[in-house]
Design an enzyme around this catalytic site. Structure first.
Site, PDB file in Angstrom:
ATOM      1  N   CYS A  84       0.790  -1.237   0.000  1.00  0.00           N
ATOM      2  CA  CYS A  84       0.000   0.000   0.000  1.00  0.00           C
ATOM      3  C   CYS A  84       0.822   1.287   0.000  1.00  0.00           C
ATOM      4  CB  CYS A  84      -0.948  -0.006   1.192  1.00  0.00           C
ATOM      5  SG  CYS A  84      -2.185  -1.319   1.131  1.00  0.00           S
ATOM      6  N   HIS A 255       9.678 -22.266  -4.371  1.00  0.00           N
ATOM      7  CA  HIS A 255      10.828 -21.373  -4.223  1.00  0.00           C
ATOM      8  C   HIS A 255      10.855 -20.820  -2.792  1.00  0.00           C
ATOM      9  CE1 HIS A 255      13.375 -17.812  -4.706  1.00  0.00           C
ATOM     10  NE2 HIS A 255      13.838 -18.377  -5.798  1.00  0.00           N
TER      11      HIS A 255
END
Length: 465
Positions: A84, A255
């Site tokens: 944000c 990953h």
């Protein structure tokens, strides 16, 4: 930087103020008489892929579709940082994240930073903001700060509640996100009472929380935000059969960065296909409610006779993973998290145009200002900003050694002149006297011959530059 409507609109000088402020600052420059109004609506966590095919098939977004048909949509618009405050700091400043140094939700711009809205207000626009801003430093919870600061510590802690759905009890409830609707109402009322009666062009900003997930009270001090909440009214806007279940690799093959994100977002547990599909359906329904708020602004502008005089821009700070890559939320450069909507319509904007060029939120700043203080490019401001000038010079030198290239050109010109002079003998002055500059040359031929002699005696070797 790429101007978002570079070939679409040629003149706009926008503006906007501090929260709650309105009107023109004392001493402000008068805005252009034909300057358009501007409305910027910014939502939170809206996946930009929903604004074009095939993503657009999963949920009905009538007002986004209206903007597509009556304006220009950017198919490859991205956030500069999928969280944000950093993304909003980039949008409000026009600077990339490595320049704003907004690394997390606690660190944004300084409170007194000059945004594009400040500049526009200075240039005569009446301005107003409503709703979520979140681009300055010092906000968000202690949890947000500590979690961000300790990411390099060798531990793994869940920071969010497990993503879940919550259906409003009232099936026909329209105004589910009440805070956003209140801010939308305030913006509409301002348009009716203030903007429509003003002799100045205006800039209106509306920031929405939706379709950001709702707080989850069970997840600690900062309450988390892992609840996808909507009503049956909005769920009916979703094509449930079109919802795809994202593919996940086994956790053992994930990953390390993705595993870290899945774990901290509390998504490493078992999820059924029904759970995943419901989370995605509820998220899409929240997007439909967001679209309706955008629609309230568009309808108000049309009812007030302002739509044809106003540039409307819709975008979002980042996207939402909605269980893609075994995650919800953002904080990832995967498409669902980083791809944002960007649509523009209004005077001078081409209609029903889709642009494939890559753009990002930092492009909003130069687009808003669009050469307004010096449209004729008459003012040299290089001396006022020596650090910027030096930085740009270094960037140019990293691409091309322009002093060396310039010296090569000068050397080439001299060598070619010498060859030409030798080819015509000693009467070159008489030849020059009959060229296009003959009027001045004939007045003082010796003066100009001496100048050429001095030039030929001077020596420059581009290899020494």
């Amino acid at each position: 930087m790429l101007l978002l409507w570079v070939s679409v609109v040629a003149a706009s000088a926008l503006a906007a103020p501090a929260p709650g402020a309105g009107g023109q600052r004392r001493g402000a420059v008068q805005a252009w008489p034909d300057a358009p109004n501007v409305v910027l609506v910014v939502s939170d966590s809206f996946d930009g892929r929903l604004t074009f095919y095939p993503g657009s098939q999963v949920v009905k977004l009538p007002f986004i579709n209206f903007m597509k048909a009556h304006g220009t949509s950017f198919l490859n618009a991205y956030t500069n940082s999928p969280i944000c405050c950093p993304s909003r700091a980039a949008m409000w400043s026009g600077l990339f994240t490595h320049l704003t140094e907004s690394w997390n939700n606690f660190k944004g711009l300084d409170q007194n930073y000059t945004t594009w809205m400040d500049v526009m207000e200075k240039h005569g626009y009446q301005t107003q903001k409503f709703g979520k801003l979140d681009y300055t430093s010092g906000h968000h919870s202690i949890s947000n700060r500590v979690e961000a600061w300790t990411r390099d510590v060798a531990f793994l802690l869940r920071q969010e509640g497990r993503p879940m759905v919550n259906l409003a009890r009232k099936k026909t409830k329209v105004r589910v996100m009440e805070a956003d609707w209140k801010n939308t109402d305030r913006a509409v009322n301002w348009l009716r009472k203030e903007a429509s009666n003003s002799t100045q062009p205006f800039v209106l900003y509306l920031g929405l929380n939706l379709p950001h997930p709702y707080p989850s009270p069970s997840s600690g001090e900062n309450f988390g935000s892992s609840t996808f909440h909507t009503s049956l009214y909005w769920l009916k806007k979703v094509s449930y059969d079109a919802i795809k279940i994202p593919k996940w690799p086994p956790l053992s093959e994930t990953h390390p960065v993705d595993y870290y994100s899945s774990y901290t977002k509390n998504c490493t547990g078992t999820f059924t296909d029904t759970e995943i599909k419901n989370i995605r359906a509820f998220y899409y329904a929240m997007c439909a409610e967001t679209d309706a708020m955008l629609g309230e602004i568009i309808l108000a502008l049309r009812q007030l006779g302002l739509l044809q005089k106003t540039i409307v821009i819709y975008t979002s700070d980042h996207g939402e993973l909605a269980m893609e890559h075994r995650q919800f939320y953002k904080m990832s450069m995967y498409e669902a998290s980083s791809h944002v909507p960007l649509l523009i319509m209004g005077p001078g904007i081409q209609v029903n145009l889709q642009v494939s060029s890559v753009v990002s939120l930092v492009d909003i700043y130069p687009t808003m200002l669009d050469l307004s203080s010096d449209p004729d490019e008459l003012t040299n401001i290089a001396a006022k900003f020596p650090e910027v000038t030096s930085s740009l010079d270094q960037k140019l030198r990293s691409i091309i050694n322009y002093p060396k290239v310039s010296a090569s050109v000068h050397q080439y010109n001299k060598e070619q002149f010498i060859k030409w002079k030798q080819s015509i003998g000693q009467n070159y002055s008489n030849v020059i006297a009959n060229l296009r500059w003959h009027q001045d040359w004939l007045r003082e031929p010796k003066k100009y011959e001496n100048a050429i002699d001095q030039w030929l005696k001077s020596h420059s070797d581009p290899r020494t530059i």
